[in-house]
Design a protein around this motif. Structure first.
Motif, short mmCIF file in Angstrom:
data_model
loop_
_atom_site.label_atom_id
_atom_site.label_comp_id
_atom_site.label_asym_id
_atom_site.label_seq_id
_atom_site.Cartn_x
_atom_site.Cartn_y
_atom_site.Cartn_z
N GLN A 2 -6.06 2.29 -6.90
CA GLN A 2 -5.20 3.45 -7.14
C GLN A 2 -5.33 3.99 -8.56
O GLN A 2 -5.29 5.20 -8.77
N THR B 9 3.00 3.50 -5.52
CA THR B 9 2.02 4.03 -6.46
C THR B 9 2.01 3.17 -7.71
O THR B 9 3.03 3.04 -8.39
N TYR B 10 0.87 2.59 -7.99
CA TYR B 10 0.72 1.73 -9.16
C TYR B 10 0.28 2.56 -10.35
O TYR B 10 -0.45 3.53 -10.21
N GLN B 11 0.72 2.15 -11.53
CA GLN B 11 0.35 2.78 -12.79
C GLN B 11 -0.43 1.78 -13.63
O GLN B 11 -0.32 0.57 -13.43
N GLU C 15 -5.83 -3.39 -4.77
CA GLU C 15 -5.15 -2.14 -4.42
C GLU C 15 -4.67 -1.42 -5.68
O GLU C 15 -4.83 -0.20 -5.81
N THR D 69 0.81 -1.21 0.00
CA THR D 69 0.00 0.00 0.00
C THR D 69 0.85 1.27 0.00
O THR D 69 0.30 2.36 -0.15
N ASP D 70 2.16 1.14 0.14
CA ASP D 70 3.03 2.32 0.19
C ASP D 70 3.65 2.68 -1.15
O ASP D 70 4.52 3.54 -1.21
#
Length: 136
Positions: A122, A64-66, A118, A61-62
């Motif tokens: 995002q 950033t997914y693209q 998750e 969770t820490d």
């Protein structure tokens, strides 16, 4: 983030129609499944993978997914090969934090669901079904 499932041989299970039905994978006809003979061919076109592994302390969770990212899981028994992890920067490794690191209570399917949800959250994908509004 169009979902594609890439399985890397050797598989610990069969993906014949009979076995897929027996496992209750009712979503199988609607996903894009590819079976690759090895990790090298599986990563031929992957630019930014996220490796879910116990070999990090960085929570999933820490980061950033693209939309173009790949989330990668190893086998349930052995995880990801260390040779594969070492080919990428350690900051590409993420974990699902557990309260007791000696007890892994999530199986591979659950971990994949947690990671995928998750990443989709995002990237901004809405759920497939919107709950009906209630009026009081």
């Amino acid at each position: 983030m169009d979902i594609e499932m890439v399985l890397v041989e050797p598989l610990g299970f069969k993906v014949t129609d009979k076995h897929v039905r027996r496992a209750g994978l009712d979503y199988w006809p609607w996903i894009n499944v590819t079976i690759e003979p090895n990790w090298q061919s599986a990563f031929a076109n992957v630019e930014s993978p996220w490796f879910f592994t116990v070999h990090t302390k960085q929570p999933y969770t820490d980061v950033t997914y693209q939309e173009t990212d790949a989330i990668v899981f190893g086998s349930e028994n052995y995880g990801l090969p260390m040779e594969l992890l070492q080919k990428y920067s350690e900051d590409r490794r993420v974990c699902i934090p557990m309260t007791n690191p000696k007890v892994r209570s999530l199986n591979l399917a659950q971990c994949a669901a947690v990671g995928l949800c998750e990443a989709r959250r995002q990237v901004g994908f809405p759920p497939h079904r919107t709950p009906a509004a209630k009026t009081v």
